[in-house]
Design an enzyme around this catalytic site. Structure first.
Site, PDB file in Angstrom:
ATOM      1  N   CYS A   1      11.176   9.898  29.235  1.00 59.45           N
ATOM      2  CA  CYS A   1      10.957  11.310  28.948  1.00 59.45           C
ATOM      3  C   CYS A   1      11.030  12.183  30.204  1.00 59.45           C
ATOM      4  O   CYS A   1      12.115  12.402  30.728  1.00 59.45           O
ATOM      5  CB  CYS A   1       9.642  11.485  28.194  1.00 59.45           C
TER       6      CYS A   1
ATOM      7  N   ARG B   1       9.258  22.039  20.149  1.00 57.14           N
ATOM      8  CA  ARG B   1       9.306  20.697  20.728  1.00 57.14           C
ATOM      9  C   ARG B   1       9.817  19.697  19.696  1.00 57.14           C
ATOM     10  O   ARG B   1       9.622  19.879  18.485  1.00 57.14           O
ATOM     11  CB  ARG B   1       7.898  20.277  21.192  1.00 57.14           C
TER      12      ARG B   1
ATOM     13  N   HIS C   1       8.356   7.189  24.226  1.00 57.25           N
ATOM     14  CA  HIS C   1       7.063   6.670  24.660  1.00 57.25           C
ATOM     15  C   HIS C   1       6.639   5.601  23.650  1.00 57.25           C
ATOM     16  O   HIS C   1       7.388   5.234  22.768  1.00 57.25           O
ATOM     17  CB  HIS C   1       6.007   7.788  24.651  1.00 57.25           C
TER      18      HIS C   1
HETATM   19  N1  GLN Z   1       7.803  18.079  30.134  1.00 57.46           N
HETATM   20  C1  GLN Z   1       8.961  17.495  29.518  1.00 57.46           C
HETATM   21  C2  GLN Z   1       9.302  18.171  28.211  1.00 57.46           C
HETATM   22  O1  GLN Z   1       8.462  18.738  27.587  1.00 57.46           O
HETATM   23  C3  GLN Z   1       8.750  16.002  29.344  1.00 57.46           C
HETATM   24  C4  GLN Z   1       7.632  15.662  28.413  1.00 57.46           C
HETATM   25  C5  GLN Z   1       7.276  14.213  28.368  1.00 57.46           C
HETATM   26  O2  GLN Z   1       7.434  13.488  29.350  1.00 57.46           O
HETATM   27  N2  GLN Z   1       6.713  13.770  27.254  1.00 57.46           N
HETATM   28  O3  GLN Z   1      10.439  18.126  27.796  1.00 57.46           O
END
Ligand code: GLN
Length: 242
Positions: A98, A131, A194
């Site tokens: 990520c 998101r 993840h």
């Molecule tokens: N901050 C990054 C995003 O929001 C990565 C997030 C994460 O590692 N889960 O895209």
């Protein structure tokens, strides 16, 4: 596997900043699955101010982080960029999740700032509307069983001519539009998943261990483990979402 035991050293970059959703569990899975095969593993955690001797590492792991944490890390990455690139270009094994995946690319463009990346991968990321959150199932072209995980990212990653880690069966993936998830390039595995990723996907964990051992020792075959419980959990997610 007789004689001197094989050894692997894992470098865990900046876990005090990059460690979301149990990403550290990936180090445990790599270490335990190696140890069960009689392979000695040392895991080194690096803080931002630490010097990293890449020549001593067999696997580099970079976990996920918030935008704020990525901005903090990227200043330091600028200083180690050349040595990281040399390691990765030379076939060094890298697993990045990520935020760590985004940092391997050229940049991650936020609304008002840009996180400069390592440019180890010719990919870029831009923050999008909303998101991409939820369980993900992907199918790779090098593992039989699907790979499962959990994504939560605002960034959308575009991988150009790179090969993805896998095709999205369920979930958002790199950008929610092109059906690609992650990148597999040389000995780099980069993904939004993840989970932690490796406990949920022992086959992918063993792939990474095999690549690291092959680079160091030549051809190896890992002895099989009883992964019934792991694959039952993996199949449960596949059946639920795919
Ligand atoms: N901050 C990054 C995003 O929001 C990565 C997030 C994460 O590692 N889960 O895209």
């Amino acid at each position: 596997m007789s004689g001197t035991p094989m050894r692997l050293t894992i470098g865990h970059l900046y876990p005090e900043l990059l460690n979301l959703y149990g990403d550290r569990g990936n180090i445990t899975a790599l270490s335990r699955r190696a140890a069960w095969r009689g392979i000695d593993v040392t895991a080194i955690e690096y803080r931002l101010s630490d010097e990293i001797d890449f020549s001593a590492l067999d696997i580099v792991f970079v976990g996920g982080g918030s935008d704020r944490e990525q901005l903090l890390v990227c200043k330091r990455l600028g200083e180690i960029k050349a040595r990281f690139q040399e390691y990765a270009d030379g076939g060094g094994v890298v697993a990045a999740i990520c935020g760590g995946y985004q940092l391997l690319g050229r940049y991650y463009k936020l609304k008002n700032e840009t996180v400069e990346g390592l440019s180890v991968l010719d990919v870029f990321t831009e923050s999008g509307e909303g998101r991409l959150i939820g369980d993900v199932v992907i199918q790779t072209d090098f593992l039989e069983q699907p790979v499962v995980g959990f994504e939560n990212h605002g960034g959308r990653t575009y991988i150009g001519s790179h090969a993805p880690l896998g095709k999205v069966v369920s979930g958002g993936g790199n950008n929610g539009t092109d059906g690609a998830e992650g990148v597999r390039y040389k000995n780099i595995i980069a993904t939004y998943l993840h989970g932690p990723l490796f406990p949920k996907n022992p086959h992918l964990c063993d792939y990474v261990l095999t690549k690291a051992l092959e680079k160091k020792y030549g051809a190896v075959t890992l002895s099989p483990l009883n992964d019934d419980a792991e694959f039952a959990a993996n199949r449960f997610i596949v059946n639920r979402f795919a």
